[in-house]
Design an enzyme around this catalytic site. Structure first.
Site, PDB file in Angstrom:
ATOM      1  N   VAL A  27       1.090  -1.095  -0.071  1.00  0.00           N
ATOM      2  CA  VAL A  27      -0.029   0.162   0.101  1.00  0.00           C
ATOM      3  C   VAL A  27       0.880   1.322   0.008  1.00  0.00           C
ATOM      4  O   VAL A  27       0.303   2.363  -0.157  1.00  0.00           O
ATOM      5  CB  VAL A  27      -1.053   0.200   1.250  1.00  0.00           C
ATOM      6  CG1 VAL A  27      -1.977  -1.040   1.174  1.00  0.00           C
ATOM      7  CG2 VAL A  27      -0.202  -0.106   2.537  1.00  0.00           C
ATOM      8  N   ARG A  29       5.051   3.003  -0.799  1.00  0.00           N
ATOM      9  CA  ARG A  29       6.446   2.871  -1.167  1.00  0.00           C
ATOM     10  C   ARG A  29       7.268   3.974  -1.259  1.00  0.00           C
ATOM     11  O   ARG A  29       6.775   5.150  -1.486  1.00  0.00           O
ATOM     12  CB  ARG A  29       6.242   2.212  -2.752  1.00  0.00           C
ATOM     13  CG  ARG A  29       7.879   2.241  -3.086  1.00  0.00           C
ATOM     14  CD  ARG A  29       7.740   1.909  -4.797  1.00  0.00           C
ATOM     15  NE  ARG A  29       7.027   0.466  -5.164  1.00  0.00           N
ATOM     16  CZ  ARG A  29       5.972   0.765  -5.834  1.00  0.00           C
ATOM     17  NH1 ARG A  29       5.369   1.902  -6.288  1.00  0.00           N
ATOM     18  NH2 ARG A  29       5.097  -0.296  -6.319  1.00  0.00           N
ATOM     19  N   GLY A  30       8.674   3.924  -0.664  1.00  0.00           N
ATOM     20  CA  GLY A  30       9.322   4.955  -0.784  1.00  0.00           C
ATOM     21  C   GLY A  30      10.803   4.919  -0.946  1.00  0.00           C
ATOM     22  O   GLY A  30      11.073   3.627  -1.057  1.00  0.00           O
ATOM     23  N   THR A  31      11.746   5.766  -1.054  1.00  0.00           N
ATOM     24  CA  THR A  31      13.035   5.438  -1.278  1.00  0.00           C
ATOM     25  C   THR A  31      13.659   4.533  -0.195  1.00  0.00           C
ATOM     26  O   THR A  31      14.675   3.654  -0.405  1.00  0.00           O
ATOM     27  CB  THR A  31      13.959   6.512  -1.532  1.00  0.00           C
ATOM     28  OG1 THR A  31      13.884   7.328  -0.492  1.00  0.00           O
ATOM     29  CG2 THR A  31      13.343   7.354  -2.659  1.00  0.00           C
ATOM     30  N   VAL A  35       5.668  -0.536   2.418  1.00  0.00           N
ATOM     31  CA  VAL A  35       4.643  -0.845   3.310  1.00  0.00           C
ATOM     32  C   VAL A  35       3.580  -1.626   2.737  1.00  0.00           C
ATOM     33  O   VAL A  35       2.996  -1.525   1.717  1.00  0.00           O
ATOM     34  CB  VAL A  35       3.812   0.785   3.962  1.00  0.00           C
ATOM     35  CG1 VAL A  35       2.993   0.202   4.896  1.00  0.00           C
ATOM     36  CG2 VAL A  35       5.088   1.538   4.491  1.00  0.00           C
ATOM     37  N   LYS A  52       6.268  -2.597   7.615  1.00  0.00           N
ATOM     38  CA  LYS A  52       7.044  -1.761   6.882  1.00  0.00           C
ATOM     39  C   LYS A  52       8.600  -2.475   6.719  1.00  0.00           C
ATOM     40  O   LYS A  52       9.088  -2.629   7.733  1.00  0.00           O
ATOM     41  CB  LYS A  52       7.039  -0.338   7.332  1.00  0.00           C
ATOM     42  CG  LYS A  52       8.079   0.374   6.952  1.00  0.00           C
ATOM     43  CD  LYS A  52       8.140   1.694   7.705  1.00  0.00           C
ATOM     44  CE  LYS A  52       9.237   2.818   7.159  1.00  0.00           C
ATOM     45  NZ  LYS A  52       9.248   3.933   7.916  1.00  0.00           N
ATOM     46  N   ASP A 151       7.812  17.637  11.788  1.00  0.00           N
ATOM     47  CA  ASP A 151       7.074  17.461  10.437  1.00  0.00           C
ATOM     48  C   ASP A 151       5.821  17.103  10.257  1.00  0.00           C
ATOM     49  O   ASP A 151       5.410  16.316   9.640  1.00  0.00           O
ATOM     50  CB  ASP A 151       8.216  16.250   9.677  1.00  0.00           C
ATOM     51  CG  ASP A 151       7.919  16.101   8.191  1.00  0.00           C
ATOM     52  OD1 ASP A 151       7.671  17.138   7.757  1.00  0.00           O
ATOM     53  OD2 ASP A 151       8.216  14.994   7.646  1.00  0.00           O
TER      54      ASP A 151
END
Length: 502
Positions: A27, A29-31, A35, A52, A151
């Site tokens: 569900v 995605r990142g660098t 997840v 994750k 953040d």
């Protein structure tokens, strides 16, 4: 350590693939990772989890910091890290979180798209109040334990879907979080650029070195305004997000265009800011003579004498020393008037927001605009790619290339996968309210999710966490869902943007 003992220990170690079913359920995605939506294979419970996987071998300092913090933080409005799995065979790290079906980035996008499709459906004011109260409650807990989030933005504010914690807010993405008691050196030296541009406090943009809890409060004010208008209040063009120079001309220009240029009496210490000479050179007070928060919010039908506006004004005070604290905000008259905040932010309504969709293992997460690949280092919860409405929605403000790395509510064009009708309120509003003259207080995660926010549900912890944070470099983190694991993102709202935050 004895080799045989190590081999025996490795054989006994629990493996993610043996415990959870998650194949084909990506569900986010990142660098720095992926997840997955996961369930237990043994059927011990029907609960959904966010699993994750951190990319690469070993674990980064940012991930170490986040894990250390999350293992200590226990609050109904802070995302819970259930377990950490270390795989010695491939040296991968897995983090197990509670699964949240929605986030404010997608919820707001859903309502913004409804305006673009000329079928405006505003967030119910009762829902806005409950969302804000729970965000403040979670941040008050972090601040009471000497933690700055640093953040905060809609993508990092998760909202639980159907289940025992229905409608509960969860603050996620602790990859930027830091303890702020007695730092060895000014925080600005450790992390020169922090917080997504649109939610960055003016003191940060002017190079403040010893910034405080007030930066989180400013970000909450920005989120509050966005909930009220469905538009980011300080959206502006994004430049190179990797720069170590905190000064951002366009962002300051946008803030002054909405708020007006601060008078000397309103922010006396502005002259002490490192970037004040640049400010004097680049800006003229007279340019913003006709700008004010009152005028901006009146355009969105928020009256200047209303309690909602007065609280927003306190949250968006330019001088950080005069900005309201989370504790003071929780006591604000806004939360004492009807409708009172509830534990379930959806109380009295059906949930119209689409669920997260699964991503293809091979397809890139961002299919449209490749500029959206840039994301600020952050951690986010799983989000599903937003579904497309029949006609592409025109976003009123420039959409942020997800500095919101989509914390995401599963996508959300107006009418997408959700109900065409607006949120339906309960006829008997008294069921969701706090008794008169009682200070609202959110209850523990086990509390009845639809009930009123009771004063005695739980007490805020004021004890410090016994944890010394590790120093992270100035790199910005990008995220895979609100379940944080650093990743980069650029800031623009975009209908197809979908990195989930954890």
């Amino acid at each position: 350590m004895d080799y045989d003992f190590k081999a025996k220990l490795a054989a006994e170690r629990e493996r993610v693939e043996d415990l959870f079913e998650y194949e084909g359920c990506k569900v986010g995605r990142g660098t720095y990772g992926h997840v997955y939506k996961a369930r237990r294979k043994d059927g011990k419970d029907e609960k959904e989890y966010a699993l994750k996987q951190i990319e690469g071998t070993g674990i980064s300092m940012s991930a170490c910091r986040e894990i250390a913090l999350l293992r200590e933080l226990k609050h109904p409005n802070v995302i819970a890290l259930q377990k950490v799995f270390l795989s010695h065979s491939d040296r991968k790290v897995w983090l197990l979180f509670d699964y949240a079906e929605h986030d404010l980035w997608h919820i707001i996008k859903f309502h913004r798209a409804s305006k673009a499709n000329k079928k405006p459906m505003q967030l119910p004011r009762s829902m806005v109040k409950s969302l804000l109260y729970q965000i403040l409650d979670g941040i008050h807990y972090l601040h009471a334990n000497w933690v700055l989030h640093r953040d905060l933005k809609p993508a990092n504010i998760l909202v639980m879907g159907e289940g025992p914690e229905r409608g509960r807010v969860k603050i996620a993405d602790m990859g930027f979080a830091r303890l702020f008691n007695s730092p060895l050196k000014p925080l600005a030296d450790l992390d020169p650029v922090v917080v997504t541009f649109w939610y960055r406090a003016p003191e940060l943009l002017l190079g403040a070195r010893h910034y405080t809890k007030a930066i989180d409060i400013w970000a909450i004010g920005c989120i509050f305004a966005e909930l009220l208008t469905s538009e980011p209040i300080f959206h502006c063009r994004q430049e190179d997000i990797k720069t170590s120079n905190p000064f951002h001309h366009d962002q300051l220009d946008r803030i002054f265009s909405v708020m007006g240029f601060p008078a000397d009496k309103d922010w006396e210490d502005i002259r002490k800011m490192p970037e004040y000479p640049t400010l004097q050179k680049d800006f003229r007070r007279t340019t913003y003579a006709n700008s004010s928060l009152i005028k901006y919010m009146e355009k969105h039908k928020v009256k200047p004498d209303s309690k909602v506006f007065l609280l927003l004004q306190k949250l968006l005070t330019m001088d950080p020393t005069k900005r309201i604290t989370s504790e003071q905000a929780l006591q604000d008259p806004y939360f004492q008037e009807d409708p009172l905040p509830t534990l379930d932010v959806f109380a009295g309504c059906q949930i119209p927001y689409p669920k997260r969709e699964f991503l293809n293992e091979d397809d890139p997460e961002e299919k449209g605009d490749k500029n959206q690949q840039q994301q600020q280092n952050q951690h986010q919860q799983p989000t599903a790619p937003p579904q497309q409405a029949a006609a592409p929605p025109q976003a009123p403000p420039p959409q942020q290339n997800s500095t919101q790395t989509n914390g995401t509510a599963g996508g959300a064009g107006a009418g997408v996968g959700g109900t065409g009708a607006g949120l339906q309120h309960s006829q008997d509003s008294s069921l969701n309210q706090v008794p008169p003259n009682k200070k609202p207080r959110l209850g523990p995660s086990g509390a009845n999710s639809g009930g009123p926010v009771m004063p005695s549900d739980y007490q805020h912890s004021s004890s410090r966490l016994n944890y010394q944070s590790s120093v992270q470099g100035s790199s910005q983190s990008q995220s895979t869902l609100g379940y944080s694991s650093s990743s980069q993102q650029s800031s623009q709202y975009h209908p197809s943007h979908q990195a989930h935050r954890y």
